[in-house]
Design a protein around this motif. Structure first.
Motif, PDB file in Angstrom:
ATOM      1  N   THR A   1      55.758  31.528  45.690  1.00 42.00           N
ATOM      2  CA  THR A   1      54.950  30.995  44.829  1.00 42.00           C
ATOM      3  C   THR A   1      55.031  30.004  44.141  1.00 42.00           C
ATOM      4  O   THR A   1      55.989  29.397  44.493  1.00 42.00           O
ATOM      5  CB  THR A   1      54.912  32.468  43.835  1.00 42.00           C
ATOM      6  OG1 THR A   1      53.613  32.509  43.046  1.00 42.00           O
ATOM      7  CG2 THR A   1      56.077  32.669  42.950  1.00 42.00           C
TER       8      THR A   1
ATOM      9  N   ARG B   1      46.324  30.983  37.480  1.00 44.05           N
ATOM     10  CA  ARG B   1      45.425  32.294  37.874  1.00 44.05           C
ATOM     11  C   ARG B   1      45.848  33.329  36.893  1.00 44.05           C
ATOM     12  O   ARG B   1      45.039  34.286  36.709  1.00 44.05           O
ATOM     13  CB  ARG B   1      45.845  32.740  39.408  1.00 44.05           C
ATOM     14  CG  ARG B   1      45.933  31.772  40.401  1.00 44.05           C
ATOM     15  CD  ARG B   1      44.371  31.011  40.538  1.00 44.05           C
ATOM     16  NE  ARG B   1      43.534  31.940  40.975  1.00 44.05           N
ATOM     17  CZ  ARG B   1      42.308  31.795  40.803  1.00 44.05           C
ATOM     18  NH1 ARG B   1      41.695  30.440  40.486  1.00 44.05           N
ATOM     19  NH2 ARG B   1      41.105  32.600  41.370  1.00 44.05           N
TER      20      ARG B   1
ATOM     21  N   CYS C   1      48.213  51.126  31.607  1.00 46.15           N
ATOM     22  CA  CYS C   1      48.270  50.139  30.585  1.00 46.15           C
ATOM     23  C   CYS C   1      47.445  50.260  29.107  1.00 46.15           C
ATOM     24  O   CYS C   1      47.610  49.724  28.362  1.00 46.15           O
ATOM     25  CB  CYS C   1      47.701  48.775  31.103  1.00 46.15           C
ATOM     26  SG  CYS C   1      48.374  47.930  32.487  1.00 46.15           S
TER      27      CYS C   1
ATOM     28  N   ARG D   1      53.930  38.967  46.450  1.00 47.83           N
ATOM     29  CA  ARG D   1      53.755  38.084  45.447  1.00 47.83           C
ATOM     30  C   ARG D   1      52.410  38.174  44.598  1.00 47.83           C
ATOM     31  O   ARG D   1      52.251  37.824  43.412  1.00 47.83           O
ATOM     32  CB  ARG D   1      53.520  36.770  46.146  1.00 47.83           C
ATOM     33  CG  ARG D   1      52.344  36.434  47.053  1.00 47.83           C
ATOM     34  CD  ARG D   1      52.365  34.871  47.544  1.00 47.83           C
ATOM     35  NE  ARG D   1      51.264  34.782  48.343  1.00 47.83           N
ATOM     36  CZ  ARG D   1      50.523  33.381  48.969  1.00 47.83           C
ATOM     37  NH1 ARG D   1      51.495  32.549  48.540  1.00 47.83           N
ATOM     38  NH2 ARG D   1      49.684  33.650  49.797  1.00 47.83           N
TER      39      ARG D   1
ATOM     40  N   GLY E   1      44.101  43.784  43.384  1.00 47.88           N
ATOM     41  CA  GLY E   1      43.854  42.827  42.176  1.00 47.88           C
ATOM     42  C   GLY E   1      42.446  42.441  41.694  1.00 47.88           C
ATOM     43  O   GLY E   1      41.793  42.404  40.597  1.00 47.88           O
TER      44      GLY E   1
ATOM     45  N   HIS F   1      44.297  43.714  25.621  1.00 46.82           N
ATOM     46  CA  HIS F   1      45.447  44.157  26.662  1.00 46.82           C
ATOM     47  C   HIS F   1      45.654  42.800  27.431  1.00 46.82           C
ATOM     48  O   HIS F   1      44.763  42.138  28.057  1.00 46.82           O
ATOM     49  CB  HIS F   1      45.241  45.211  27.700  1.00 46.82           C
ATOM     50  CG  HIS F   1      46.090  45.442  28.861  1.00 46.82           C
ATOM     51  ND1 HIS F   1      47.428  45.190  28.729  1.00 46.82           N
ATOM     52  CD2 HIS F   1      45.884  45.357  30.113  1.00 46.82           C
ATOM     53  CE1 HIS F   1      48.149  45.327  29.746  1.00 46.82           C
ATOM     54  NE2 HIS F   1      47.162  45.665  30.806  1.00 46.82           N
TER      55      HIS F   1
ATOM     56  N   ASN G   1      45.934  39.169  32.036  1.00 48.05           N
ATOM     57  CA  ASN G   1      45.692  37.952  32.714  1.00 48.05           C
ATOM     58  C   ASN G   1      44.858  37.260  31.578  1.00 48.05           C
ATOM     59  O   ASN G   1      43.879  37.599  31.245  1.00 48.05           O
ATOM     60  CB  ASN G   1      44.731  38.177  33.938  1.00 48.05           C
ATOM     61  CG  ASN G   1      44.656  37.147  34.625  1.00 48.05           C
ATOM     62  OD1 ASN G   1      44.221  35.969  34.267  1.00 48.05           O
ATOM     63  ND2 ASN G   1      44.669  37.154  36.204  1.00 48.05           N
TER      64      ASN G   1
ATOM     65  N   ARG H   1      42.707  35.016  32.067  1.00 47.74           N
ATOM     66  CA  ARG H   1      41.381  34.776  32.669  1.00 47.74           C
ATOM     67  C   ARG H   1      40.606  36.014  32.318  1.00 47.74           C
ATOM     68  O   ARG H   1      39.461  35.933  32.112  1.00 47.74           O
ATOM     69  CB  ARG H   1      41.048  34.627  34.032  1.00 47.74           C
ATOM     70  CG  ARG H   1      41.591  33.067  34.557  1.00 47.74           C
ATOM     71  CD  ARG H   1      41.415  32.846  36.112  1.00 47.74           C
ATOM     72  NE  ARG H   1      42.184  33.532  36.935  1.00 47.74           N
ATOM     73  CZ  ARG H   1      41.862  34.313  38.061  1.00 47.74           C
ATOM     74  NH1 ARG H   1      40.493  34.261  38.281  1.00 47.74           N
ATOM     75  NH2 ARG H   1      42.663  35.188  38.641  1.00 47.74           N
TER      76      ARG H   1
ATOM     77  N   ASN I   1      52.318  40.433  31.910  1.00 50.92           N
ATOM     78  CA  ASN I   1      51.861  41.935  31.584  1.00 50.92           C
ATOM     79  C   ASN I   1      52.931  42.902  31.438  1.00 50.92           C
ATOM     80  O   ASN I   1      53.589  43.325  32.235  1.00 50.92           O
ATOM     81  CB  ASN I   1      50.835  42.188  32.860  1.00 50.92           C
ATOM     82  CG  ASN I   1      50.288  43.443  32.786  1.00 50.92           C
ATOM     83  OD1 ASN I   1      50.360  44.138  31.705  1.00 50.92           O
ATOM     84  ND2 ASN I   1      49.138  43.748  33.587  1.00 50.92           N
TER      85      ASN I   1
HETATM   86  O1  UT7 Z   1      47.330  45.720  33.767  1.00 47.62           O
HETATM   87  C1  UT7 Z   1      46.616  46.288  34.643  1.00 47.62           C
HETATM   88  C2  UT7 Z   1      45.372  45.745  34.975  1.00 47.62           C
HETATM   89  N1  UT7 Z   1      45.760  44.666  35.815  1.00 47.62           N
HETATM   90  C3  UT7 Z   1      44.833  43.579  35.904  1.00 47.62           C
HETATM   91  O2  UT7 Z   1      43.973  43.534  34.963  1.00 47.62           O
HETATM   92  C4  UT7 Z   1      45.253  42.694  36.753  1.00 47.62           C
HETATM   93  C5  UT7 Z   1      43.874  42.073  37.447  1.00 47.62           C
HETATM   94  N2  UT7 Z   1      43.808  41.194  38.407  1.00 47.62           N
HETATM   95  C6  UT7 Z   1      44.239  39.837  38.460  1.00 47.62           C
HETATM   96  O3  UT7 Z   1      44.813  39.494  37.350  1.00 47.62           O
HETATM   97  C7  UT7 Z   1      44.295  38.824  39.688  1.00 47.62           C
HETATM   98  O4  UT7 Z   1      43.240  39.395  40.548  1.00 47.62           O
HETATM   99  C8  UT7 Z   1      45.490  38.446  39.953  1.00 47.62           C
HETATM  100  C9  UT7 Z   1      46.338  37.545  39.345  1.00 47.62           C
HETATM  101  C10 UT7 Z   1      46.206  39.848  40.853  1.00 47.62           C
HETATM  102  C11 UT7 Z   1      45.236  37.752  41.660  1.00 47.62           C
HETATM  103  O5  UT7 Z   1      44.521  36.655  41.186  1.00 47.62           O
HETATM  104  P1  UT7 Z   1      43.153  36.345  42.318  1.00 47.62           P
HETATM  105  O6  UT7 Z   1      42.255  34.992  41.563  1.00 47.62           O
HETATM  106  O7  UT7 Z   1      42.283  37.417  42.100  1.00 47.62           O
HETATM  107  O8  UT7 Z   1      43.767  35.999  43.526  1.00 47.62           O
HETATM  108  P2  UT7 Z   1      43.641  36.627  44.981  1.00 47.62           P
HETATM  109  O9  UT7 Z   1      44.165  37.737  44.966  1.00 47.62           O
HETATM  110  O10 UT7 Z   1      42.028  36.585  45.050  1.00 47.62           O
HETATM  111  O11 UT7 Z   1      44.191  35.465  45.782  1.00 47.62           O
HETATM  112  C12 UT7 Z   1      44.023  34.059  45.844  1.00 47.62           C
HETATM  113  C13 UT7 Z   1      45.049  33.462  46.872  1.00 47.62           C
HETATM  114  C14 UT7 Z   1      45.400  34.288  48.332  1.00 47.62           C
HETATM  115  O12 UT7 Z   1      45.481  33.392  49.189  1.00 47.62           O
HETATM  116  P3  UT7 Z   1      44.348  33.008  50.266  1.00 47.62           P
HETATM  117  O13 UT7 Z   1      44.191  34.400  51.153  1.00 47.62           O
HETATM  118  O14 UT7 Z   1      43.246  32.619  49.740  1.00 47.62           O
HETATM  119  O15 UT7 Z   1      45.239  32.090  51.085  1.00 47.62           O
HETATM  120  C15 UT7 Z   1      46.576  34.968  47.876  1.00 47.62           C
HETATM  121  O16 UT7 Z   1      47.394  35.318  48.808  1.00 47.62           O
HETATM  122  O17 UT7 Z   1      46.009  33.258  46.178  1.00 47.62           O
HETATM  123  C16 UT7 Z   1      47.350  33.884  46.914  1.00 47.62           C
HETATM  124  N3  UT7 Z   1      48.429  34.417  46.028  1.00 47.62           N
HETATM  125  C17 UT7 Z   1      49.149  33.729  45.551  1.00 47.62           C
HETATM  126  N4  UT7 Z   1      49.610  32.434  45.781  1.00 47.62           N
HETATM  127  C18 UT7 Z   1      50.592  32.073  45.260  1.00 47.62           C
HETATM  128  C19 UT7 Z   1      48.352  35.786  45.260  1.00 47.62           C
HETATM  129  N5  UT7 Z   1      49.400  36.025  44.591  1.00 47.62           N
HETATM  130  C20 UT7 Z   1      49.903  34.697  44.611  1.00 47.62           C
HETATM  131  C21 UT7 Z   1      51.211  34.260  44.086  1.00 47.62           C
HETATM  132  N6  UT7 Z   1      51.631  32.834  44.248  1.00 47.62           N
HETATM  133  N7  UT7 Z   1      52.061  34.989  43.199  1.00 47.62           N
END
Ligand code: UT7
Length: 325
Positions: free
Chosen positions: A29, A37, A112, A151, A217, A252, A255, A257, A282
């Motif tokens: 990461t 993000r 949460c 990750r 996520g 809460h 994130n 965003r 978080n």
């Molecule tokens: O507290 C309880 C409630 N929890 C939440 O509300 C969390 C809700 N979810 C989120 O905040 C977001 O969905 C996340 C932060 C978990 C993920 O963000 P996203 O914009 O939805 O990313 P994604 O899962 O769609 O992943 C986008 C890309 C992927 O790569 P590819 O498949 O496009 O090549 C992931 O593999 O980002 C990649 N990715 C990362 N890259 C670098 C996912 N995690 C990481 C990371 N570092 N840590």
């Protein structure tokens, strides 16, 4: 309206700071990805102790703030999804560590959303007996259930605890309006699959990494935005208030965003949000009470303010309200 007064707040964050750059040394990461993000810059991991240790310290500090001894509490409610043990409750472990006994101590488990659920329970208890002094604590040691080979989740969460002391009052303070809910049809998209009665701990559950956090996520994100923003809007409407009446918003903090999307949908001005996500990540049930404590101590939240709170978490669970401080 459910009358109560917040007479004390306290929080405890472990000293050990883990930055994004430090995580990037062991996980694929980067500081840039995590900040862009999620808005997270660092988090705390407790190097020793359990969730109840963090909870006990936050409650102790909240009691100090309220000018009372912990032994004067009439109930101790702890919200957590990283309990010390399957049973007894983390609240009971914390009670023992506080050196107090007699009053009921119990956990509220709404992931949460747990602190918000705890506030609802405490408000109902105080409605029945305004003399009660109740501690509602959100406490987590997420570092103990993170999969550092995933990750998508391990960069998000941290450890910490926040506590709030409530008691009855004749003043027009307390919950002006609130709502809470859950949808167990979506229970499987966020949680820890192993270690309970559904999947007792075995070598196979350990090998399958089922004792760590699992989260879909993207799905959670969408539900969080919808539930948190509609919950705030409903609470405001029920209290005959508008977005402009909100002095402070404590969402809460999962994130940045999600928080920004809530602002867009509720039309609450961005300057009203008090945020701790950048430094703590978080911290689940602890996120709102920690932010509440820091906002009060910073003078950003004072008596007379209208405080909007909104939480969301595994279950799925949600809860929102407007508190007249
Ligand atoms: O507290 C309880 C409630 N929890 C939440 O509300 C969390 C809700 N979810 C989120 O905040 C977001 O969905 C996340 C932060 C978990 C993920 O963000 P996203 O914009 O939805 O990313 P994604 O899962 O769609 O992943 C986008 C890309 C992927 O790569 P590819 O498949 O496009 O090549 C992931 O593999 O980002 C990649 N990715 C990362 N890259 C670098 C996912 N995690 C990481 C990371 N570092 N840590």
């Amino acid at each position: 309206m459910q009358r109560f007064k917040i007479i004390g707040t306290g929080s405890f964050l472990p000293d050990n700071v883990v930055t994004n750059d430090e995580l990037a040394k062991t996980v694929d990461t980067s500081d840039e990805w995590i900040r862009e993000r999620t808005g997270i810059g660092a988090r705390r991991y407790a190097l020793e102790g359990a969730t109840s240790d963090l909870a006990a310290e936050a409650v102790r500090r909240a009691c100090d703030d309220a000018g009372m001894a912990a032994s004067e509490l009439d109930a101790l409610i702890v919200g957590t999804c990283t309990p010390d043990t399957l049973f007894p409750s983390t609240a009971c472990w914390a009670q023992g560590k506080l050196g107090i006994q007699g009053m009921p101590a119990f956990d509220v488990m709404a992931a949460c959303t747990s602190w918000m659920y705890g506030i609802k329970v405490a408000a109902d208890m105080i409605a029945g007996n305004p003399s009660l002094k109740i501690a509602v604590c959100g406490a987590e040691t997420f570092s103990r259930i993170l999969d550092f080979e995933d990750r998508r989740t391990c960069v998000l969460f941290g450890d910490g605890a926040g506590a709030t002391i409530l008691t009855g009052t004749q003043e027009d303070t307390g919950l002006l309006a609130s709502n809470w809910g859950s949808d167990g049809n979506l229970a499987s998209i966020l949680g820890v699959p192993g270690g309970g009665s559904a999947k007792p701990s075995t070598h196979a559950t350990v090998d399958a990494r089922e004792h760590f956090v699992y989260m879909e996520g993207g799905k959670v994100f969408k539900h969080a935005v919808t539930a948190m923003s509609s919950g705030v809007l409903k609470a405001l409407a029920d209290a005959n208030l508008t977005a402009d009446d909100v002095d402070v918003l404590l969402p809460h903090q999962a994130n940045k965003r999600i928080m920004n999307a809530c602002l867009d949908r509720t039309h609450i001005d961005a300057s009203r949000v008090f945020s701790v996500i950048e430094k703590y990540g978080n911290i689940s049930a602890a996120s709102i009470p920690v932010a509440l404590d820091e906002a009060r101590k910073a003078g950003a939240l004072v008596d007379g303010h209208k405080l909007a709170v909104t939480a969301f978490g595994g279950g799925l669970t949600w809860g929102s309200g407007v508190i007249q401080m």
